[in-house]
Design an enzyme around this catalytic site. Structure first.
Site, short mmCIF file in Angstrom:
data_model
loop_
_atom_site.label_atom_id
_atom_site.label_comp_id
_atom_site.label_asym_id
_atom_site.label_seq_id
_atom_site.Cartn_x
_atom_site.Cartn_y
_atom_site.Cartn_z
N HIS A 115 0.84 -1.20 0.00
CA HIS A 115 0.00 0.00 0.00
C HIS A 115 0.87 1.24 0.00
CE1 HIS A 115 0.07 1.56 4.24
NE2 HIS A 115 0.23 0.29 4.59
N ASP A 133 5.65 2.91 7.11
CA ASP A 133 4.30 2.40 6.83
C ASP A 133 3.61 3.30 5.80
OD1 ASP A 133 1.84 1.21 6.84
OD2 ASP A 133 1.28 1.89 8.84
N GLU A 150 -5.36 1.76 2.01
CA GLU A 150 -5.21 0.59 2.91
C GLU A 150 -5.53 1.00 4.34
OE1 GLU A 150 -3.04 -2.05 5.83
OE2 GLU A 150 -2.83 0.09 5.47
N GLU A 151 -5.05 2.20 4.69
CA GLU A 151 -5.18 2.64 6.09
C GLU A 151 -6.63 2.88 6.49
OE1 GLU A 151 -2.83 2.35 8.07
OE2 GLU A 151 -0.90 2.68 7.05
N ASP A 208 4.29 -4.78 3.69
CA ASP A 208 3.75 -3.63 4.44
C ASP A 208 4.58 -3.51 5.71
OD1 ASP A 208 2.26 -1.72 5.71
OD2 ASP A 208 0.38 -2.87 5.76
N HIS A 251 2.19 4.98 12.65
CA HIS A 251 1.01 5.85 12.47
C HIS A 251 1.17 7.23 13.13
CE1 HIS A 251 -2.06 2.52 11.16
NE2 HIS A 251 -1.03 2.66 10.35
N1 TRP Z 1 -0.66 -1.12 7.78
C1 TRP Z 1 -0.88 -2.10 8.80
C2 TRP Z 1 -1.85 -1.49 9.78
O1 TRP Z 1 -1.81 -0.31 9.97
C3 TRP Z 1 0.41 -2.45 9.52
C4 TRP Z 1 0.35 -3.75 10.17
C5 TRP Z 1 0.05 -4.01 11.45
C6 TRP Z 1 0.61 -4.99 9.55
N2 TRP Z 1 0.11 -5.32 11.69
C7 TRP Z 1 0.45 -5.95 10.55
C8 TRP Z 1 0.97 -5.36 8.26
C9 TRP Z 1 0.63 -7.29 10.26
C10 TRP Z 1 1.16 -6.71 7.99
C11 TRP Z 1 0.97 -7.65 8.98
O2 TRP Z 1 -2.70 -2.20 10.31
ZN ZN Z 2 0.64 -0.32 6.49
#
Ligand code: TRP
Ligand code: ZN
Ligand code: CA
Length: 441
Positions: free
Chosen positions: A126, A138, A172-173, A201, A288
């Site tokens: 993403h 991220d 995605e977020e 990601d 974040h």
């Molecule tokens: N972009 C994901 C999120 O904000 C980041 C993330 C958290 C993630 N836990 C994860 C990505 C586990 C892959 C696997 O939720």
């Molecule tokens: Zn992410």
């Protein structure tokens, strides 16, 4: 150093050992059989280049109110930036638009021309950030790593067996919006062609862990093999299954996998012992938040994960990890005797009703009964006379060839008369062609 550098270092060491015994090899020893064709070696992805993409994404955020979030100008600028690089590298790119929360969102889909369109290896990340910051770990990290991998495919002018596709997802977020949109708007017949979806990601976390998704076993093993090769232990990703863009693919049955270096979970002391970094601290303390900037990256993790992606893309797209094709079969089962130390003989099949060219993975089934296959030269002859050697006097006294060869016949027109040509080049042992079969996937 990447895995291939390590492997060649190992090869160098064993060559030295062999060298010490070279004098003991009798002068009349049989010549070594010709070396097997070199495997296509995955490149060492330049972390400098990956970091340059991150610096560019940071600049885009700086110029657009500090973020690259869905619906904000920084997101569209990020998509345009990635698209321009891929277009220049020879990709076929498509912007897919969707609407969410009253704003237009974008996915970018990039296809590398060639490969079997019925077997797609797809990598995605993403590209959107949250609104609170520039989103460099991220998920600038995954986005930049697959971008550099796509550019490396182009530099290598890779001609993989399978078709390569890359994707940068929007929103995605806000709940995997872009990837869900893509999956929901891709017909199930097209989805079924995706043999692997690889998700990246957060792969440069500042206090990194090395996590591999525990989904499709082949994909998981591919990443584990890479990491075993560089001597870095991995763990299974547990920080929330379904929290990224692989989830919509997994939900419709596409084999998925991926890498992750950790978000807001805390690194344990056991993890700090094996990976270094700081125990009792989050993998990414800036997850974040506004401090997820270019400074929020561990270069070593970014480098290793970028190389692991190349290892997976190169390996998963070459050869066949799926069972042999079950397509249209053209077969000649008439026996053709092969004269001892004599002229070449052929068995023919006529291919018809196949449009366009033959595939890059034409399955050539050869069944030859013979008492000394070291006598035999076996070729596939395309309708226009092009010759593809299948067997050239290897195997010495072994009986019989009963084998399916995979031939890249994508430069040949499919329809026409194909021949299996066999010549026995040495006296005494004899045999016959039992059957010759072509399978079009
Ligand atoms: N972009 C994901 C999120 O904000 C980041 C993330 C958290 C993630 N836990 C994860 C990505 C586990 C892959 C696997 O939720
Ligand atoms: Zn992410
Ligand atoms: Ca013979």
């Amino acid at each position: 150093m990447n895995l291939s550098a390590r492997l060649s270092a190992l090869a160098g060491a064993s060559a030295l050992v062999l060298g010490a015994f070279a004098g003991a090899v009798p002068a009349n020893a049989a010549p070594a059989s010709p070396a097997a064709p070199a495997a296509v070696t995955p490149p060492d992805i330049s972390v400098t280049n990956v970091k340059q993409h991150l610096a560019d994404l940071q600049s885009i955020a700086n110029a657009n109110g500090g973020n690259r979030a869905h619906g904000r100008t920084g997101y569209k600028a990020s998509i345009d930036f990635v698209k321009a690089k891929l277009d220049a590298a020879g990709y076929t790119t498509a912007l897919q638009q969707f609407s969410y929360n009253g704003s237009t969102g974008y996915n970018l889909i990039a296809d590398w021309p060639g490969g079997d369109p019925n077997q797609v290896v797809m990598s995605g990340s993403h590209l959107d950030s949250v609104t609170s910051g520039p989103g460099i770990n991220d998920n600038g990290s995954g986005s930049a790593a697959i971008l550099e991998n796509a550019l490396a495919v182009s530099r290598a002018q890779l001609q993989p067996t399978k078709h390569l596709r890359f994707a940068w997802w929007g929103a995605e977020e806000l709940g995997l919006v872009g990837s869900k949109y893509y999956v929901n708007n891709t017909p199930s017949t097209e989805r079924a062609k995706i043999k692997a979806y690889l998700n990246f990601d957060m792969i440069g976390s500042p206090n990194p862990g090395y996590f591999v998704y525990d989904d499709d076993p082949t994909i998981e093993q591919t990443f584990k093999t890479y990491y075993a090769g560089i001597g870095i232990p991995t763990e299974i990703e547990t920080e929330g299954d379904g929290r990224s863009d692989h989830a919509p693919f997994k939900n419709v049955g596409v084999p998925v996998g991926g890498l992750f270096s950790g978000a807001d979970y805390t690194k344990t002391s056991a993890q700090a012992q094996k990976w270094g970094g700081t125990a009792g601290q989050a993998f990414d303390r800036c997850y974040h938040s506004s401090c997820d900037t270019s400074a929020n990256i561990n270069d070593t993790a970014l480098d290793r994960n970028s190389d692991a992606i190349a290892y997976a893309i190169w390996n998963l797209s070459s050869g066949s990890t799926t069972p042999p094709p079950t397509g249209t079969v053209f077969e000649n089962t008439a026996d053709v005797s092969i004269p001892d130390a004599g002229a070449a003989v052929t068995s023919s099949v006529t291919v018809s009703g196949v449009s366009g060219n033959a595939p890059s993975n034409l399955a050539v089934g050869v069944d030859i009964v013979h008492t000394w296959i070291g006598d035999l030269v076996v070729d596939l002859i395309a309708p226009d006379g092009s010759v593809y050697n299948l067997h050239n006097r290897t195997g010495s006294s072994t009986d019989n060839i009963n084998q399916t060869y995979t031939v890249n016949a994508s430069s040949e027109v499919a329809n026409g008369v194909w021949k299996l040509r066999v010549q026995d080049k040495a006296s005494a042992d004899t045999g016959y062609i039992n059957s010759f079969k072509l399978t079009f996937p």
